[in-house]
Design a protein around this motif. Sequence first.
Motif, PDB file in Angstrom:
ATOM      1  N   GLN A 118       0.831  -1.213   0.000  1.00  0.00           N
ATOM      2  CA  GLN A 118       0.000   0.000   0.000  1.00  0.00           C
ATOM      3  C   GLN A 118       0.865   1.262   0.000  1.00  0.00           C
ATOM      4  O   GLN A 118       0.552   2.233  -0.705  1.00  0.00           O
ATOM      5  CB  GLN A 118      -0.927  -0.007   1.223  1.00  0.00           C
ATOM      6  CG  GLN A 118      -2.036  -1.038   1.145  1.00  0.00           C
ATOM      7  CD  GLN A 118      -1.618  -2.392   1.694  1.00  0.00           C
ATOM      8  OE1 GLN A 118      -0.429  -2.640   1.904  1.00  0.00           O
ATOM      9  NE2 GLN A 118      -2.584  -3.270   1.919  1.00  0.00           N
ATOM     10  N   TRP A 121       2.311   1.743  -3.417  1.00  0.00           N
ATOM     11  CA  TRP A 121       1.288   2.215  -4.356  1.00  0.00           C
ATOM     12  C   TRP A 121       0.970   3.691  -4.135  1.00  0.00           C
ATOM     13  O   TRP A 121       0.881   4.473  -5.101  1.00  0.00           O
ATOM     14  CB  TRP A 121       0.028   1.365  -4.183  1.00  0.00           C
ATOM     15  CG  TRP A 121      -1.123   1.815  -5.040  1.00  0.00           C
ATOM     16  CD1 TRP A 121      -1.153   1.913  -6.395  1.00  0.00           C
ATOM     17  CD2 TRP A 121      -2.417   2.233  -4.587  1.00  0.00           C
ATOM     18  NE1 TRP A 121      -2.388   2.356  -6.825  1.00  0.00           N
ATOM     19  CE2 TRP A 121      -3.174   2.554  -5.740  1.00  0.00           C
ATOM     20  CE3 TRP A 121      -2.997   2.341  -3.324  1.00  0.00           C
ATOM     21  CZ2 TRP A 121      -4.498   2.994  -5.652  1.00  0.00           C
ATOM     22  CZ3 TRP A 121      -4.321   2.782  -3.250  1.00  0.00           C
ATOM     23  CH2 TRP A 121      -5.056   3.100  -4.395  1.00  0.00           C
ATOM     24  N   GLU A 122       0.791   4.090  -2.881  1.00  0.00           N
ATOM     25  CA  GLU A 122       0.491   5.496  -2.600  1.00  0.00           C
ATOM     26  C   GLU A 122       1.631   6.402  -3.060  1.00  0.00           C
ATOM     27  O   GLU A 122       1.398   7.506  -3.576  1.00  0.00           O
ATOM     28  CB  GLU A 122       0.222   5.696  -1.108  1.00  0.00           C
ATOM     29  CG  GLU A 122      -0.970   4.942  -0.543  1.00  0.00           C
ATOM     30  CD  GLU A 122      -2.318   5.439  -1.047  1.00  0.00           C
ATOM     31  OE1 GLU A 122      -2.353   6.449  -1.792  1.00  0.00           O
ATOM     32  OE2 GLU A 122      -3.343   4.803  -0.702  1.00  0.00           O
ATOM     33  N   ASP A 124       3.749   5.722  -5.543  1.00  0.00           N
ATOM     34  CA  ASP A 124       3.701   5.750  -7.007  1.00  0.00           C
ATOM     35  C   ASP A 124       2.586   6.658  -7.517  1.00  0.00           C
ATOM     36  O   ASP A 124       2.748   7.352  -8.534  1.00  0.00           O
ATOM     37  CB  ASP A 124       3.508   4.336  -7.549  1.00  0.00           C
ATOM     38  CG  ASP A 124       4.810   3.554  -7.634  1.00  0.00           C
ATOM     39  OD1 ASP A 124       5.881   4.190  -7.721  1.00  0.00           O
ATOM     40  OD2 ASP A 124       4.763   2.309  -7.614  1.00  0.00           O
ATOM     41  N   ARG A 125       1.455   6.671  -6.839  1.00  0.00           N
ATOM     42  CA  ARG A 125       0.360   7.563  -7.249  1.00  0.00           C
ATOM     43  C   ARG A 125       0.801   9.025  -7.205  1.00  0.00           C
ATOM     44  O   ARG A 125       0.462   9.814  -8.096  1.00  0.00           O
ATOM     45  CB  ARG A 125      -0.851   7.368  -6.340  1.00  0.00           C
ATOM     46  CG  ARG A 125      -1.605   6.074  -6.556  1.00  0.00           C
ATOM     47  CD  ARG A 125      -2.828   6.020  -5.666  1.00  0.00           C
ATOM     48  NE  ARG A 125      -3.796   7.053  -6.016  1.00  0.00           N
ATOM     49  CZ  ARG A 125      -4.784   7.453  -5.223  1.00  0.00           C
ATOM     50  NH1 ARG A 125      -4.918   6.913  -4.023  1.00  0.00           N
ATOM     51  NH2 ARG A 125      -5.636   8.365  -5.604  1.00  0.00           N
ATOM     52  N   ALA A 404       1.118   3.351 -11.314  1.00  0.00           N
ATOM     53  CA  ALA A 404       0.440   2.945 -10.087  1.00  0.00           C
ATOM     54  C   ALA A 404      -0.735   2.014 -10.384  1.00  0.00           C
ATOM     55  O   ALA A 404      -1.598   2.321 -11.203  1.00  0.00           O
ATOM     56  CB  ALA A 404      -0.052   4.169  -9.316  1.00  0.00           C
ATOM     57  N   ASP A 406      -3.598  -0.292  -8.156  1.00  0.00           N
ATOM     58  CA  ASP A 406      -4.157  -0.571  -6.838  1.00  0.00           C
ATOM     59  C   ASP A 406      -3.736  -1.978  -6.401  1.00  0.00           C
ATOM     60  O   ASP A 406      -4.020  -2.964  -7.103  1.00  0.00           O
ATOM     61  CB  ASP A 406      -5.686  -0.502  -6.926  1.00  0.00           C
ATOM     62  CG  ASP A 406      -6.342  -0.622  -5.559  1.00  0.00           C
ATOM     63  OD1 ASP A 406      -5.775  -1.311  -4.691  1.00  0.00           O
ATOM     64  OD2 ASP A 406      -7.406  -0.022  -5.372  1.00  0.00           O
ATOM     65  N   PRO A 407      -3.009  -2.110  -5.255  1.00  0.00           N
ATOM     66  CA  PRO A 407      -2.519  -3.429  -4.837  1.00  0.00           C
ATOM     67  C   PRO A 407      -3.644  -4.444  -4.621  1.00  0.00           C
ATOM     68  O   PRO A 407      -3.464  -5.625  -4.866  1.00  0.00           O
ATOM     69  CB  PRO A 407      -1.782  -3.139  -3.530  1.00  0.00           C
ATOM     70  CG  PRO A 407      -2.295  -1.814  -3.063  1.00  0.00           C
ATOM     71  CD  PRO A 407      -2.659  -1.056  -4.298  1.00  0.00           C
TER      72      PRO A 407
END
Length: 413
Positions: A118, A121-122, A124-125, A404, A406-407
């Motif tokens: 998470q 991912w955050e 990378d966003r 990104a 979403d995991p």
Amino acid sequence: MPTPEQHADNWDLRHEDFNDNDFLYAVYSVMRRRDSFAHTDTPFLTPTPGGAWVAVRYQDCYSILQDWQHFSSNPTPEAAEKLAGDLVITLDPPRQQMFRKVLNPYFSPARMKALTPQIRWETDRLIDDFIESGTGDLAQVAWRQPGVVFFKYVLGMPVDDVPLCIDLTDDALNGPTEDARMAAWGGLYQHIHDAVSARIDAPPRDDMIDVLLAAEIDGEKLAFNDVVSNAMLLVQAGLETTASAMSFAFHYLGTHPEERDRLIREPDIMPRAVEELIRFGGSIHGIPRTVAKETELNGHRFCPGESVIVNYASANRDDAEFPDADRCVLDRQANRHLGFGSGVHRCLGSNLARLEFRIGIEQVLARLPDYTIASDSETVFHGNSVTRGFRRLPVLFSPGPQVAVDPESAANV
């Protein structure tokens, strides 16, 4: 402009000269050479008559942090008046240990490690917001990533609250006047108060607000104000310190391309590099203690009621503990830095902070490997407070694609 020697006579962290971080460390060097303990008439967190002593050498800072019996976390009466509740950071054992026993499992290494996908991912966003343009502001990654992670995955508050809470925390620490700072504290308290109030009758979510609402110390639930105050403390700690440290790391690597390239080339040194960048960046410049019983340390006698500021940042640049302390050595071997404190009050969220910090650096280096600080745009350094960091960090790099995913969605593919 006063000299480092003149500033060392009466250290005032809010002085405008200390927007120059290198100059501040020059003052710390003078303070360490002169004596074990400096003095300030204007302690920035503890409004104490007569000012405060300042511990600036590593061994003295370490000794104070280990000795809660003489150097209490209980605030001075003047500072206590401004507290909104019973804070874990202002308690001593045994109540402090009971409080920590409730909170520690939530910040365990295993639980924090489970957040790795998470957090990546955050991060990378946030990078995706600008990676296609070849230019961006890495301070936005440094300041938003810890806030988003903490609010969304730990505290259980809306991510949309992050900018407001960053601004309120910043104003509370860095506001130009005492009235402005107190108004910001009040605004932050009210915001957290409303968020906690909304959760009392809501379905449980297994987050930190639920933990605080359900917590029992000595068989009694925490008072509502204590829940709010400790949630507010976690917000401040979860936003400001990690963000400041990460912004320093981004700036250092962006201005030292050979070091940036080395970390990419030698990923095995990343764990040591993380610790060194935390030590070198020095995001925390003072934590208060109150003398509980008369004692002597390194030739200095302390009397009950006196205030002592433990300066982590100065201690972490002490050559007596860290050879060549003013140089960032990415593979430094012995590194008992005080970036997370020490003793019974060692940082509760250090496992999360390290993980956020490491992933932030890893993703920036993986996706912006040739980034440099933009010479045609102004960096903005935010100093004059207990935490200090870059609030604007424009960079240039070779554009790349958004990545990104979403995991949770990826796991279901």
